[in-house]
Design a protein around this motif. Structure first.
Motif, PDB file in Angstrom:
ATOM      1  N   SER A 225       0.827  -1.203   0.000  1.00  0.00           N
ATOM      2  CA  SER A 225       0.000   0.000   0.000  1.00  0.00           C
ATOM      3  C   SER A 225       0.863   1.254   0.000  1.00  0.00           C
ATOM      4  O   SER A 225       0.564   2.238  -0.682  1.00  0.00           O
ATOM      5  N   GLY A 226       1.976   1.212   0.749  1.00  0.00           N
ATOM      6  CA  GLY A 226       2.899   2.344   0.776  1.00  0.00           C
ATOM      7  C   GLY A 226       3.488   2.643  -0.591  1.00  0.00           C
ATOM      8  O   GLY A 226       3.620   3.812  -0.995  1.00  0.00           O
ATOM      9  N   SER A 249       1.761   3.463   9.293  1.00  0.00           N
ATOM     10  CA  SER A 249       2.458   2.337   9.912  1.00  0.00           C
ATOM     11  C   SER A 249       3.890   2.317   9.406  1.00  0.00           C
ATOM     12  O   SER A 249       4.221   2.973   8.407  1.00  0.00           O
ATOM     13  N   ASP A 250       4.730   1.550  10.074  1.00  0.00           N
ATOM     14  CA  ASP A 250       6.114   1.409   9.608  1.00  0.00           C
ATOM     15  C   ASP A 250       6.164   0.744   8.240  1.00  0.00           C
ATOM     16  O   ASP A 250       7.032   1.060   7.422  1.00  0.00           O
ATOM     17  N   MET A 251       5.238  -0.180   7.988  1.00  0.00           N
ATOM     18  CA  MET A 251       5.195  -0.838   6.684  1.00  0.00           C
ATOM     19  C   MET A 251       4.822   0.152   5.585  1.00  0.00           C
ATOM     20  O   MET A 251       5.369   0.098   4.477  1.00  0.00           O
ATOM     21  N   ILE A 252       3.902   1.055   5.886  1.00  0.00           N
ATOM     22  CA  ILE A 252       3.579   2.118   4.928  1.00  0.00           C
ATOM     23  C   ILE A 252       4.823   2.967   4.676  1.00  0.00           C
ATOM     24  O   ILE A 252       5.159   3.292   3.534  1.00  0.00           O
ATOM     25  N   GLY A 253       5.535   3.325   5.753  1.00  0.00           N
ATOM     26  CA  GLY A 253       6.750   4.126   5.608  1.00  0.00           C
ATOM     27  C   GLY A 253       7.794   3.440   4.755  1.00  0.00           C
ATOM     28  O   GLY A 253       8.413   4.057   3.878  1.00  0.00           O
ATOM     29  N   ALA A 254       8.001   2.126   5.000  1.00  0.00           N
ATOM     30  CA  ALA A 254       8.969   1.367   4.214  1.00  0.00           C
ATOM     31  C   ALA A 254       8.540   1.292   2.753  1.00  0.00           C
ATOM     32  O   ALA A 254       9.372   1.390   1.834  1.00  0.00           O
ATOM     33  N   GLY A 255       7.241   1.126   2.529  1.00  0.00           N
ATOM     34  CA  GLY A 255       6.727   1.096   1.165  1.00  0.00           C
ATOM     35  C   GLY A 255       6.904   2.425   0.448  1.00  0.00           C
ATOM     36  O   GLY A 255       7.199   2.469  -0.752  1.00  0.00           O
ATOM     37  N   ILE A 273       9.369  11.955   6.106  1.00  0.00           N
ATOM     38  CA  ILE A 273       8.398  10.951   6.556  1.00  0.00           C
ATOM     39  C   ILE A 273       8.509  10.742   8.067  1.00  0.00           C
ATOM     40  O   ILE A 273       9.603  10.517   8.589  1.00  0.00           O
ATOM     41  N   VAL A 274       7.361  10.815   8.736  1.00  0.00           N
ATOM     42  CA  VAL A 274       7.257  10.375  10.125  1.00  0.00           C
ATOM     43  C   VAL A 274       6.379   9.126  10.116  1.00  0.00           C
ATOM     44  O   VAL A 274       5.259   9.146   9.611  1.00  0.00           O
ATOM     45  N   SER A 275       6.895   8.039  10.659  1.00  0.00           N
ATOM     46  CA  SER A 275       6.166   6.775  10.658  1.00  0.00           C
ATOM     47  C   SER A 275       5.499   6.531  12.012  1.00  0.00           C
ATOM     48  O   SER A 275       6.065   6.860  13.053  1.00  0.00           O
ATOM     49  N   ILE A 276       4.308   5.942  11.983  1.00  0.00           N
ATOM     50  CA  ILE A 276       3.611   5.565  13.212  1.00  0.00           C
ATOM     51  C   ILE A 276       3.869   4.088  13.511  1.00  0.00           C
ATOM     52  O   ILE A 276       3.643   3.244  12.655  1.00  0.00           O
ATOM     53  N   ASP A 277       4.330   3.798  14.679  1.00  0.00           N
ATOM     54  CA  ASP A 277       4.533   2.475  15.289  1.00  0.00           C
ATOM     55  C   ASP A 277       5.891   2.400  15.963  1.00  0.00           C
ATOM     56  O   ASP A 277       5.992   2.130  17.132  1.00  0.00           O
ATOM     57  N   GLY A 278       6.985   2.591  15.182  1.00  0.00           N
ATOM     58  CA  GLY A 278       8.313   2.574  15.781  1.00  0.00           C
ATOM     59  C   GLY A 278       8.866   1.189  16.049  1.00  0.00           C
ATOM     60  O   GLY A 278       9.605   0.996  17.014  1.00  0.00           O
ATOM     61  N   THR A 279       8.517   0.221  15.200  1.00  0.00           N
ATOM     62  CA  THR A 279       9.072  -1.125  15.338  1.00  0.00           C
ATOM     63  C   THR A 279      10.462  -1.187  14.704  1.00  0.00           C
ATOM     64  O   THR A 279      10.973  -0.190  14.196  1.00  0.00           O
ATOM     65  N   TYR A 280      11.053  -2.379  14.687  1.00  0.00           N
ATOM     66  CA  TYR A 280      12.401  -2.555  14.140  1.00  0.00           C
ATOM     67  C   TYR A 280      12.496  -2.163  12.665  1.00  0.00           C
ATOM     68  O   TYR A 280      13.588  -1.863  12.161  1.00  0.00           O
ATOM     69  N   ILE A 281      11.361  -2.127  11.962  1.00  0.00           N
ATOM     70  CA  ILE A 281      11.348  -1.748  10.545  1.00  0.00           C
ATOM     71  C   ILE A 281      11.995  -0.375  10.350  1.00  0.00           C
ATOM     72  O   ILE A 281      12.685  -0.130   9.355  1.00  0.00           O
ATOM     73  N   CYS A 282      11.787   0.514  11.319  1.00  0.00           N
ATOM     74  CA  CYS A 282      12.315   1.883  11.200  1.00  0.00           C
ATOM     75  C   CYS A 282      13.837   1.916  11.111  1.00  0.00           C
ATOM     76  O   CYS A 282      14.407   2.853  10.545  1.00  0.00           O
ATOM     77  N   GLU A 283      14.488   0.913  11.656  1.00  0.00           N
ATOM     78  CA  GLU A 283      15.948   0.905  11.697  1.00  0.00           C
ATOM     79  C   GLU A 283      16.578   0.137  10.545  1.00  0.00           C
ATOM     80  O   GLU A 283      17.801   0.177  10.370  1.00  0.00           O
ATOM     81  N   ILE A 284      15.775  -0.569   9.747  1.00  0.00           N
ATOM     82  CA  ILE A 284      16.353  -1.317   8.634  1.00  0.00           C
ATOM     83  C   ILE A 284      16.033  -0.695   7.280  1.00  0.00           C
ATOM     84  O   ILE A 284      16.440  -1.218   6.247  1.00  0.00           O
TER      85      ILE A 284
END
Length: 329
Positions: A225-226, A249-255, A273-284
């Motif tokens: 979706s991202g 979401s972080d997945m939207i941010g990664a997309g 981009i500011v992502s909502i959630d803050g899981t490990y996805i943000c760092e990879i």
């Protein structure tokens, strides 16, 4: 195959909740005629009350059911870790039941399974209930609690982050970084999406900033979706009409980052981009995603505490973590 409470409900014509109350000798408003009919159906089907159900009568059931929605992002893993950690601490076991992707029918099946197993309580992770399923839970008298979502009924208990505050915090941060053309992308049309949209609109209005209809893009919180959203907003970015977005979401941010490469959009030079959630996805991701971080593990821990110890509803604090996806202008 052993007969279940669901089988007896079908045979007798009464609801699962009523059957459960009768077979567990619960004090409730059912007639002796109803009880007789249900017990006759149980005898016909060869039903034998299992140990879990028997323990519930003695108020010693030590099983928690977690009913989880099939969300297309990764926050639920941390919630489940928190739930399991706190359940272990209190010597409770956990069963996980699948509710599909906002499927009322699968949610009903999961609730029925939990009632049939006579669990101590039910945690509803990222789930909104229709009225039929609310009635089913209420009739069963099984304690339940919403997790990582805020119920429409304010009298029902929950443990969650404050979705209004999440987007309000994100807008304030972007404004402080010099951005005025700010979008909100990847939200859904359900309660969480509506709350985040409301927070976004509130802060944009307070800051006297325009809200272009194209600044708000809907999705399903997924990586795919991202990417699709980036294709839609790329012309706005290249024309300078949009300089920053809040990803749902972080997945939207990664997309978005993946899609940006295809669209020749530079993150953060062209779009912050500011992502909502803050899981490990943000760092990879590259660049790493600045995030409004939710403490999902703590949400899981507190949800078990609230369910077992009847604590009040609670919003868990959020935190802004600055990384590489924001350009100060």
């Amino acid at each position: 195959m052993k007969a279940t409470i669901k089988d007896i409900a079908h045979e007798s014509g009464f609801s699962i909740a009523t059957v459960s109350r009768v077979l567990n000798n619960a004090n409730a408003s059912y007639s002796s005629k109803t009880a007789k009919k249900i017990k006759k159906a149980a005898q016909k089907l060869g039903y034998h009350k299992n140990n879990i159900a028997a323990s519930l009568v003695k108020q010693t059931s030590t099983t928690i059911a977690v009913i989880i929605n099939s969300v297309k992002t990764n926050f639920s893993f941390e919630i489940l870790n928190g739930i399991q950690k706190e359940a272990d601490k209190n010597h409770y076991s956990v069963i996980i039941l699948y509710a599909g992707n906002r499927s009322d029918d699968l949610t009903k099946q999961a609730i029925e399974t939990a009632i049939d197993r006579a669990v101590s309580g039910i945690l509803l992770v990222a789930i909104q209930l229709n009225q039929e399923n609310i009635n089913l839970l209420n009739e069963s008298r099984t304690p339940y609690l919403y997790v990582s979502t805020h119920p429409n009924n304010p009298t029902k208990k929950f443990v969650s982050s404050d979705n209004h505050l999440i987007t309000e915090t994100a807008v304030d941060y972007l404004v402080n970084e010099g951005h005025k053309k700010i979008g909100l992308v990847g939200i859904d049309h359900h309660t969480t999406g509506k709350e985040r949209l409301a927070g976004y609109k509130t802060k944009m209005s307070i800051n006297k900033l325009p809200i272009d209809k194209e600044f708000i893009q809907y999705g399903d919180y997924s990586y795919e979706s991202g990417q699709k959203i980036m294709k839609e907003i790329a012309p706005l970015i290249k024309d300078g009409h949009l300089t920053a977005v809040i990803a749902a979401s972080d997945m939207i941010g990664a997309g978005l980052i993946k899609g940006a490469k295809k669209e020749k959009v530079s993150i953060p030079n062209d779009l912050s981009i500011v992502s909502i959630d803050g899981t490990y996805i943000c760092e990879i991701t590259s660049p790493e995603l600045t995030s409004i971080t939710q403490d999902f593990t703590q949400i899981g821990i507190l949800s078990v505490q609230s369910l077992l110890k009847t604590k009040d509803s609670k919003f868990v604090p959020i935190k802004l973590i600055k990384r590489e996806s924001i350009l100060h202008i």
